[in-house]
Write a protein that holds these residues in place. Structure first.
Motif, short mmCIF file in Angstrom:
data_model
loop_
_atom_site.label_atom_id
_atom_site.label_comp_id
_atom_site.label_asym_id
_atom_site.label_seq_id
_atom_site.Cartn_x
_atom_site.Cartn_y
_atom_site.Cartn_z
N LEU A 138 0.82 -1.22 0.00
CA LEU A 138 0.00 0.00 0.00
C LEU A 138 0.85 1.27 0.00
CD1 LEU A 138 -2.80 -1.02 2.53
CD2 LEU A 138 -3.15 -0.38 0.15
N LEU A 139 2.07 1.17 0.48
CA LEU A 139 2.94 2.35 0.56
C LEU A 139 3.22 2.91 -0.83
CD1 LEU A 139 5.46 1.13 3.30
CD2 LEU A 139 3.60 2.80 3.58
N ARG A 140 3.04 4.23 -0.96
CA ARG A 140 3.24 4.96 -2.22
C ARG A 140 2.28 4.51 -3.32
NH1 ARG A 140 7.91 3.92 0.12
NH2 ARG A 140 8.23 2.01 -1.07
N SER A 141 1.15 3.92 -2.92
CA SER A 141 0.15 3.46 -3.90
C SER A 141 -0.80 4.57 -4.32
CB SER A 141 -0.67 2.30 -3.30
OG SER A 141 -1.48 2.78 -2.22
N ASN A 142 -0.98 5.57 -3.45
CA ASN A 142 -1.94 6.66 -3.70
C ASN A 142 -3.37 6.15 -3.87
OD1 ASN A 142 -0.01 8.86 -3.73
ND2 ASN A 142 0.68 8.06 -5.72
N ASP A 148 -11.60 5.38 -0.21
CA ASP A 148 -12.66 6.16 0.46
C ASP A 148 -13.91 6.30 -0.39
OD1 ASP A 148 -11.11 6.49 2.68
OD2 ASP A 148 -10.47 8.53 2.21
N TYR A 149 -13.81 6.07 -1.69
CA TYR A 149 -14.96 6.22 -2.59
C TYR A 149 -15.98 5.10 -2.41
CZ TYR A 149 -17.52 6.88 -6.98
OH TYR A 149 -18.51 7.09 -7.92
N HIS A 150 -15.59 4.00 -1.79
CA HIS A 150 -16.49 2.84 -1.62
C HIS A 150 -17.55 3.11 -0.56
CE1 HIS A 150 -13.04 1.03 -3.68
NE2 HIS A 150 -13.83 0.01 -3.99
N ASP A 151 -18.69 2.44 -0.71
CA ASP A 151 -19.77 2.56 0.29
C ASP A 151 -19.32 2.01 1.63
OD1 ASP A 151 -21.65 3.59 -1.62
OD2 ASP A 151 -21.93 1.54 -2.36
N ILE A 152 -18.67 0.84 1.60
CA ILE A 152 -18.20 0.18 2.81
C ILE A 152 -16.69 0.01 2.71
CG2 ILE A 152 -18.18 -2.02 4.08
CD1 ILE A 152 -21.13 -2.29 3.57
N VAL A 153 -15.97 0.42 3.75
CA VAL A 153 -14.52 0.23 3.81
C VAL A 153 -14.22 -0.62 5.04
CG1 VAL A 153 -12.27 1.32 4.01
CG2 VAL A 153 -14.07 2.44 2.67
N ILE A 154 -13.75 -1.84 4.80
CA ILE A 154 -13.48 -2.80 5.87
C ILE A 154 -11.98 -2.87 6.11
CG2 ILE A 154 -13.86 -5.15 6.68
CD1 ILE A 154 -16.01 -5.45 4.52
N ARG A 155 -11.57 -2.54 7.32
CA ARG A 155 -10.16 -2.63 7.68
C ARG A 155 -9.97 -3.79 8.66
NH1 ARG A 155 -7.80 1.90 5.42
NH2 ARG A 155 -9.29 3.59 5.03
N ILE A 156 -8.75 -4.32 8.68
CA ILE A 156 -8.49 -5.56 9.38
C ILE A 156 -7.50 -5.33 10.51
CG2 ILE A 156 -7.63 -7.93 9.14
CD1 ILE A 156 -8.45 -7.74 6.16
N ASN A 157 -7.89 -5.72 11.71
CA ASN A 157 -7.04 -5.66 12.89
C ASN A 157 -6.55 -4.23 13.15
OD1 ASN A 157 -7.46 -8.43 13.22
ND2 ASN A 157 -5.64 -8.97 12.05
N LYS A 158 -5.25 -4.04 13.29
CA LYS A 158 -4.72 -2.77 13.79
C LYS A 158 -4.34 -1.77 12.71
CE LYS A 158 -2.90 -4.97 17.97
NZ LYS A 158 -1.71 -5.20 18.84
N GLY A 159 -4.58 -2.09 11.46
CA GLY A 159 -4.15 -1.21 10.37
C GLY A 159 -4.64 0.22 10.54
N PRO A 160 -3.73 1.19 10.77
CA PRO A 160 -4.13 2.58 11.02
C PRO A 160 -4.36 3.37 9.74
CG PRO A 160 -1.76 2.41 11.19
CD PRO A 160 -2.26 1.02 10.88
N THR A 161 -5.02 4.50 9.87
CA THR A 161 -5.15 5.44 8.75
C THR A 161 -4.32 6.70 8.99
OG1 THR A 161 -7.13 6.42 9.76
CG2 THR A 161 -7.47 4.64 8.17
N GLN A 162 -4.20 7.13 10.24
CA GLN A 162 -3.49 8.36 10.55
C GLN A 162 -2.02 8.25 10.14
OE1 GLN A 162 -3.91 9.65 14.60
NE2 GLN A 162 -2.84 11.59 14.25
N GLY A 163 -1.59 9.22 9.33
CA GLY A 163 -0.23 9.23 8.84
C GLY A 163 -0.05 8.50 7.53
N PHE A 164 -1.10 7.77 7.09
CA PHE A 164 -1.03 7.00 5.85
C PHE A 164 -2.22 7.30 4.93
CE2 PHE A 164 1.01 4.61 9.25
CZ PHE A 164 2.25 4.31 8.70
N TYR A 287 2.36 -2.17 6.31
CA TYR A 287 2.67 -0.82 5.83
C TYR A 287 2.97 0.13 6.97
CZ TYR A 287 -2.20 0.54 7.00
OH TYR A 287 -3.39 0.80 7.66
N PHE A 288 2.57 -0.21 8.19
CA PHE A 288 2.70 0.68 9.32
C PHE A 288 3.84 0.31 10.27
CE2 PHE A 288 -0.66 -2.45 9.98
CZ PHE A 288 -0.28 -3.08 11.16
#
Length: 324
Positions: A138-142, A148-164, A287-288
């Motif tokens: 995911l790093l440097r993938s842009n 964020d455009y999707h209706d549902i965004v499912i994240r798994i375990n501890k994967g953060p968004t802040q800073g990425f 990625y984190f």
């Protein structure tokens, strides 16, 4: 006049006989639509997206594995487990503690929503879902805006968004977790518990009440910040379904990421997958952080999972974004 009536009666009899024969023929003809609703599904649109998970049901490989009637999320009404399912599920982590499963379920749904979630599928619905894994690809993938455009965004375990945010986005509608991977959630996020063992259900109850459970097989959080009105619990039957039908009994049980993709196939119409697999350099880490991972390690049939995900992509059931 009598002759006319006799002719009319004869023609009427012939016409009725012809219609009877025609009706019998068409009922047995393979060209006429069947009364079987499953057969009708083959020719009907299943959603309004450009491509749909169900699509045309003409893929034997997919039809053999995909069971649209399997309960994905637990509620009181569907909570009764088959004996073999319960035995297999409890065997994932044997415990000497004798626990009454029915009592645990009653406690769960005295605290959390007892609903039949996502039962609104139909030709007018187009629910798009992004399953976001934790791979360094995911790093440097842009990919952030696309996710964020999707209706549902499912994240798994501890994967953060802040800073990425640029690469993973900011939106989280659902967070998959279990006691050993628990993190605090925003008030708008659904907590989706993957109960690999009955102790996980007890932990969830404890985090919102007594907070007395601090250990499973390792030390875990006694409480987390989350919206109790947005809690969902994966059905144990679904975990076994993933193992039996999709994993073909490879490994000991499926990985969280693999089950999450299958869950998305059951609650979404179009599924896009991000952050799965190795980075462009062939390394396997988050990625984190630099925690090394590998799909061949642990109790999961990683090779088989990987092959199965690529088969789903080849059949246009998911789209996998590699990041490079």
């Amino acid at each position: 006049m009598a002759c006319f009536h006799r002719l009319a009666l004869r023609y009427t009899t012939l016409l009725l006989s012809f219609m009877t024969i025609l009706l019998l023929f068409t009922q047995n003809s393979p060209l006429v639509e069947s009364d079987d609703p499953f057969d009708d599904l083959i020719f009907q649109p299943t959603c309004s997206c450009r491509t749909c998970v169900m699509g045309f049901l003409d893929d034997d490989w997919f039809i053999y594995r995909y069971n649209p009637t399997i309960p994905a999320l637990l509620n009181r009404k569907n909570s009764k487990l088959h004996k073999n399912t319960y035995k297999w599920w409890r065997g994932l982590q044997p415990s000497r503690l004798r626990v009454n499963y029915t009592e645990v379920v009653d406690q769960l749904f005295s605290l959390f929503p007892d609903e039949d979630h996502y039962s609104d599928a139909g030709p007018d619905r187009c629910r798009t879902c992004a399953v976001v894994g934790n791979s360094a690809n995911l790093l440097r993938s842009n990919y952030g805006p696309l996710i964020d455009y999707h209706d549902i965004v499912i994240r798994i375990n501890k994967g953060p968004t802040q800073g990425f945010e640029k690469d993973v986005g900011t939106k989280t509608t659902h967070r998959i977790l279990y006691p050993e991977s628990a993190v605090d959630l925003e008030n708008s996020t659904h907590l989706v518990l993957f109960p690999f063992k009955i102790r996980d259900m007890q932990w969830l109850i404890s985090t919102f009440t007594t907070r007395h459970i601090t250990r499973t097989y390792i030390r875990v959080k006694s409480s987390i910040i989350a919206n109790e009105n947005k809690v969902m619990i994966l059905h144990p039957e679904f975990i076994k379904y993933a193992y039996d039908k999709w994993m073909q009994n490879h490994g000991r049980y499926p990985s969280t990421g693999f089950i999450t993709v299958l869950l998305a196939l059951h609650i979404c119409d179009q599924v896009n997958v991000f952050g799965f697999g190795a980075s462009s350099t062939g390394t396997w880490h988050h990625y984190f952080d630099k925690t090394r991972t590998h799909f061949k390690g642990g109790p999961h049939g990683g090779d088989f999972e990987n092959v199965t995900l690529h088969k789903l992509q080849h059949r246009n059931k998911i789209t996998m974004y590699k990041g490079f």
